[in-house]
Design an enzyme around this catalytic site. Structure first.
Site, short mmCIF file in Angstrom:
data_model
loop_
_atom_site.label_atom_id
_atom_site.label_comp_id
_atom_site.label_asym_id
_atom_site.label_seq_id
_atom_site.Cartn_x
_atom_site.Cartn_y
_atom_site.Cartn_z
N THR A 1 0.80 -1.21 0.00
CA THR A 1 0.00 0.00 0.00
C THR A 1 0.84 1.27 0.00
O THR A 1 0.56 2.20 -0.75
CB THR A 1 -0.93 0.00 1.23
OG1 THR A 1 -1.63 -1.23 1.27
CG2 THR A 1 -1.92 1.16 1.16
N SER B 1 0.35 -6.90 -0.90
CA SER B 1 0.39 -7.74 0.31
C SER B 1 0.20 -9.22 0.03
O SER B 1 0.89 -10.05 0.60
CB SER B 1 -0.69 -7.29 1.29
OG SER B 1 -0.44 -5.99 1.73
N THR C 1 -1.04 -2.90 3.76
CA THR C 1 -1.92 -2.99 4.91
C THR C 1 -2.50 -4.39 5.08
O THR C 1 -2.85 -4.79 6.18
CB THR C 1 -3.08 -1.98 4.81
OG1 THR C 1 -3.71 -2.13 3.55
CG2 THR C 1 -2.58 -0.57 4.96
#
Length: 163
Positions: free
Chosen positions: A67, A115, A146
């Site tokens: 992110t 991620s 995140t």
């Protein structure tokens, strides 16, 4: 594209500055358990005590993408958002020269994926990269997406060997 990344860059600057401050002021760091009574009251100085007094703390940023490295055409254009688009060197260049006033910052581009792009084997390699960085740095900041932040923090807590 720069508009969206600006908030992330500010967050990185705050995180790095807070880490640098904690590394620069040992009283803010966690204190070790007292030595057993049978040991001498004298203790050896910490490994980094050889550094000059007043020298800036050494902070290494290990970047994984996600992110914080994402970009979008505008702040509200989520259709064009792409995680893991910027390299850490480019992101850090947005903070210079101000960040150089609070810390001696170096970077390691571990990866630049979203991620979901990291597996347990990658987390293990990331732990090794952090441990290696801590051999020369006072503090290490790991940037992440995140979606993997809490998993890596938990993993790091279980596998980290340094204080």
């Amino acid at each position: 594209m720069r508009r969206f990344t600006f908030a992330c860059i500010q967050g990185l600057a705050i995180l790095a500055a807070n880490t640098a401050c904690a590394a620069a002021t040992p009283e803010m760091a966690a204190t070790p358990a007292p030595a057993p009574a049978m040991q001498s009251a004298e203790t050896s100085p910490p490994a980094d005590a050889a550094a000059e007094a007043g020298a800036l703390p050494r902070v290494t940023i290990v970047a994984t993408g996600g992110t914080i490295a994402g970009v979008s055409d505008t702040r509200t254009s989520f259709q064009s958002y792409r995680a893991g688009s910027l390299g850490i060197a480019e992101m850090l260049s947005e903070l210079r020269p101000q960040i150089d006033e609070v810390a001696d910052v170096t970077t390691v581009q571990f990866g630049n994926r979203p991620s979901g792009g990291y597996a347990i084997a990658d987390f293990f390699d990331l732990t090794l990269a952090v441990e290696e960085a801590l051999e020369t740095a006072d503090a290490v900041v790991v940037t992440s997406g995140t979606g993997s932040m809490d998993e890596f923090v938990y993993w790091r807590d279980l596998t980290g060997q340094s204080r």
